[in-house]
Motif scaffolding. Structure first.
Motif, PDB file in Angstrom:
ATOM      1  N   ARG A   1       0.837  -1.209   0.000  1.00  0.00           N
ATOM      2  CA  ARG A   1       0.000   0.000   0.000  1.00  0.00           C
ATOM      3  C   ARG A   1       0.868   1.253   0.000  1.00  0.00           C
ATOM      4  O   ARG A   1       0.631   2.181  -0.764  1.00  0.00           O
ATOM      5  N   ILE A   2       1.878   1.267   0.855  1.00  0.00           N
ATOM      6  CA  ILE A   2       2.772   2.429   0.953  1.00  0.00           C
ATOM      7  C   ILE A   2       3.607   2.567  -0.313  1.00  0.00           C
ATOM      8  O   ILE A   2       3.752   3.660  -0.861  1.00  0.00           O
ATOM      9  N   LYS A   3       4.141   1.453  -0.779  1.00  0.00           N
ATOM     10  CA  LYS A   3       4.997   1.468  -1.978  1.00  0.00           C
ATOM     11  C   LYS A   3       4.241   1.999  -3.196  1.00  0.00           C
ATOM     12  O   LYS A   3       4.734   2.884  -3.907  1.00  0.00           O
ATOM     13  N   PHE A   4       3.031   1.486  -3.432  1.00  0.00           N
ATOM     14  CA  PHE A   4       2.277   1.924  -4.604  1.00  0.00           C
ATOM     15  C   PHE A   4       1.765   3.351  -4.453  1.00  0.00           C
ATOM     16  O   PHE A   4       1.611   4.059  -5.435  1.00  0.00           O
ATOM     17  N   PHE A   5       1.518   3.787  -3.223  1.00  0.00           N
ATOM     18  CA  PHE A   5       1.145   5.187  -2.993  1.00  0.00           C
ATOM     19  C   PHE A   5       2.303   6.104  -3.365  1.00  0.00           C
ATOM     20  O   PHE A   5       2.114   7.133  -4.023  1.00  0.00           O
ATOM     21  N   LEU A   6       3.518   5.734  -2.963  1.00  0.00           N
ATOM     22  CA  LEU A   6       4.693   6.547  -3.276  1.00  0.00           C
ATOM     23  C   LEU A   6       5.046   6.515  -4.760  1.00  0.00           C
ATOM     24  O   LEU A   6       5.689   7.427  -5.267  1.00  0.00           O
ATOM     25  N   GLN A   7       4.649   5.468  -5.460  1.00  0.00           N
ATOM     26  CA  GLN A   7       4.886   5.367  -6.901  1.00  0.00           C
ATOM     27  C   GLN A   7       3.743   5.974  -7.721  1.00  0.00           C
ATOM     28  O   GLN A   7       3.739   5.862  -8.941  1.00  0.00           O
ATOM     29  N   PHE A   8       2.773   6.597  -7.046  1.00  0.00           N
ATOM     30  CA  PHE A   8       1.609   7.225  -7.685  1.00  0.00           C
ATOM     31  C   PHE A   8       0.791   6.226  -8.500  1.00  0.00           C
ATOM     32  O   PHE A   8       0.218   6.566  -9.527  1.00  0.00           O
ATOM     33  N   LYS A   9       0.743   4.982  -8.029  1.00  0.00           N
ATOM     34  CA  LYS A   9      -0.127   3.982  -8.656  1.00  0.00           C
ATOM     35  C   LYS A   9      -1.530   4.152  -8.092  1.00  0.00           C
ATOM     36  O   LYS A   9      -1.710   4.511  -6.936  1.00  0.00           O
ATOM     37  N   ARG A  10      -2.519   3.880  -8.885  1.00  0.00           N
ATOM     38  CA  ARG A  10      -3.902   3.957  -8.427  1.00  0.00           C
ATOM     39  C   ARG A  10      -4.281   2.599  -7.849  1.00  0.00           C
ATOM     40  O   ARG A  10      -4.824   1.737  -8.521  1.00  0.00           O
ATOM     41  N   PHE A  11      -3.986   2.435  -6.584  1.00  0.00           N
ATOM     42  CA  PHE A  11      -4.110   1.156  -5.893  1.00  0.00           C
ATOM     43  C   PHE A  11      -4.886   1.351  -4.599  1.00  0.00           C
ATOM     44  O   PHE A  11      -4.652   2.315  -3.870  1.00  0.00           O
ATOM     45  N   SER A  12      -5.812   0.463  -4.325  1.00  0.00           N
ATOM     46  CA  SER A  12      -6.506   0.497  -3.040  1.00  0.00           C
ATOM     47  C   SER A  12      -6.769  -0.931  -2.583  1.00  0.00           C
ATOM     48  O   SER A  12      -6.951  -1.838  -3.404  1.00  0.00           O
ATOM     49  N   ALA A  13      -6.755  -1.119  -1.272  1.00  0.00           N
ATOM     50  CA  ALA A  13      -6.996  -2.442  -0.693  1.00  0.00           C
ATOM     51  C   ALA A  13      -7.807  -2.270   0.581  1.00  0.00           C
ATOM     52  O   ALA A  13      -7.630  -1.307   1.322  1.00  0.00           O
ATOM     53  N   GLY A  14      -8.686  -3.219   0.836  1.00  0.00           N
ATOM     54  CA  GLY A  14      -9.528  -3.182   2.021  1.00  0.00           C
ATOM     55  C   GLY A  14      -8.804  -3.699   3.248  1.00  0.00           C
ATOM     56  O   GLY A  14      -7.603  -3.981   3.229  1.00  0.00           O
ATOM     57  N   LYS A  15      -9.562  -3.849   4.334  1.00  0.00           N
ATOM     58  CA  LYS A  15      -8.949  -4.332   5.572  1.00  0.00           C
ATOM     59  C   LYS A  15      -8.624  -5.819   5.435  1.00  0.00           C
ATOM     60  O   LYS A  15      -9.224  -6.535   4.638  1.00  0.00           O
ATOM     61  N   TYR A  16      -7.663  -6.258   6.211  1.00  0.00           N
ATOM     62  CA  TYR A  16      -7.153  -7.641   6.210  1.00  0.00           C
ATOM     63  C   TYR A  16      -6.580  -8.040   4.850  1.00  0.00           C
ATOM     64  O   TYR A  16      -6.708  -9.176   4.433  1.00  0.00           O
ATOM     65  N   PHE A  17      -5.965  -7.094   4.151  1.00  0.00           N
ATOM     66  CA  PHE A  17      -5.301  -7.383   2.876  1.00  0.00           C
ATOM     67  C   PHE A  17      -3.955  -8.032   3.179  1.00  0.00           C
ATOM     68  O   PHE A  17      -3.145  -7.492   3.923  1.00  0.00           O
ATOM     69  N   ARG A  18      -3.722  -9.230   2.628  1.00  0.00           N
ATOM     70  CA  ARG A  18      -2.492  -9.978   2.885  1.00  0.00           C
ATOM     71  C   ARG A  18      -1.866 -10.413   1.576  1.00  0.00           C
ATOM     72  O   ARG A  18      -2.572 -10.760   0.630  1.00  0.00           O
ATOM     73  N   VAL A  19      -0.520 -10.396   1.545  1.00  0.00           N
ATOM     74  CA  VAL A  19       0.211 -10.781   0.345  1.00  0.00           C
ATOM     75  C   VAL A  19       1.263 -11.817   0.727  1.00  0.00           C
ATOM     76  O   VAL A  19       2.135 -11.551   1.541  1.00  0.00           O
ATOM     77  N   TYR A  20       1.163 -12.989   0.136  1.00  0.00           N
ATOM     78  CA  TYR A  20       2.185 -14.026   0.268  1.00  0.00           C
ATOM     79  C   TYR A  20       2.953 -14.043  -1.045  1.00  0.00           C
ATOM     80  O   TYR A  20       2.416 -14.415  -2.076  1.00  0.00           O
ATOM     81  N   GLY A  21       4.193 -13.623  -1.022  1.00  0.00           N
ATOM     82  CA  GLY A  21       4.997 -13.566  -2.236  1.00  0.00           C
ATOM     83  C   GLY A  21       5.120 -12.140  -2.747  1.00  0.00           C
ATOM     84  O   GLY A  21       4.994 -11.181  -2.003  1.00  0.00           O
ATOM     85  N   ARG A  22       5.361 -12.013  -4.052  1.00  0.00           N
ATOM     86  CA  ARG A  22       5.537 -10.694  -4.670  1.00  0.00           C
ATOM     87  C   ARG A  22       4.265 -10.255  -5.365  1.00  0.00           C
ATOM     88  O   ARG A  22       3.480 -11.059  -5.833  1.00  0.00           O
ATOM     89  N   LEU A  23       4.108  -8.945  -5.450  1.00  0.00           N
ATOM     90  CA  LEU A  23       2.965  -8.359  -6.146  1.00  0.00           C
ATOM     91  C   LEU A  23       3.477  -7.275  -7.070  1.00  0.00           C
ATOM     92  O   LEU A  23       4.110  -6.318  -6.622  1.00  0.00           O
ATOM     93  N   TYR A  24       3.240  -7.433  -8.359  1.00  0.00           N
ATOM     94  CA  TYR A  24       3.627  -6.426  -9.358  1.00  0.00           C
ATOM     95  C   TYR A  24       2.367  -5.833  -9.954  1.00  0.00           C
ATOM     96  O   TYR A  24       1.432  -6.547 -10.291  1.00  0.00           O
TER      97      TYR A  24
END
Length: 100
Positions: free
Chosen positions: A53-76
């Motif tokens: 969430r922080i990374k994509f915000f700083l990269q000016f990506k239009r990204f949003s995620a709800g509560k309990y968002f979890r990532v196992y592995g990489r996300l591009y």
């Protein structure tokens, strides 16, 4: 029908979670008691979700995620479109083919 068959047909599956249920915290506590070895991987996946969430915000990506968002592995995320994940979303990726 004997009693065993009736009890089996009335059984409610407890692993299905309603994100709008007020007893969601109790579900997590029961799950923690059943499988304590999954606490650290789940915690790191939740922190990784916040990192993205922080990374994509700083990269000016239009990204949003709800509560309990979890990532196992990489996300591009590539392209200029908007990406939105809902509540209680789980992303599982591997090293061979990351989620795009």
């Amino acid at each position: 029908m004997d009693n065993r068959q009736i009890r089996n047909t009335n059984h409610v599956h407890t692993s299905v979670v309603d994100p709008f249920d007020s007893s969601l915290f109790l579900h997590f506590v029961r799950r923690l008691c059943r499988s304590p070895h999954l606490v650290f991987p789940a915690l790191f996946a939740w922190l990784r979700g916040w990192w993205y969430r922080i990374k994509f915000f700083l990269q000016f990506k239009r990204f949003s995620a709800g509560k309990y968002f979890r990532v196992y592995g990489r996300l591009y995320i590539s392209g200029r479109g908007k990406v939105a994940f809902g509540d209680n979303c789980l992303i599982i990726s591997n090293a061979i083919k990351p989620v795009c």
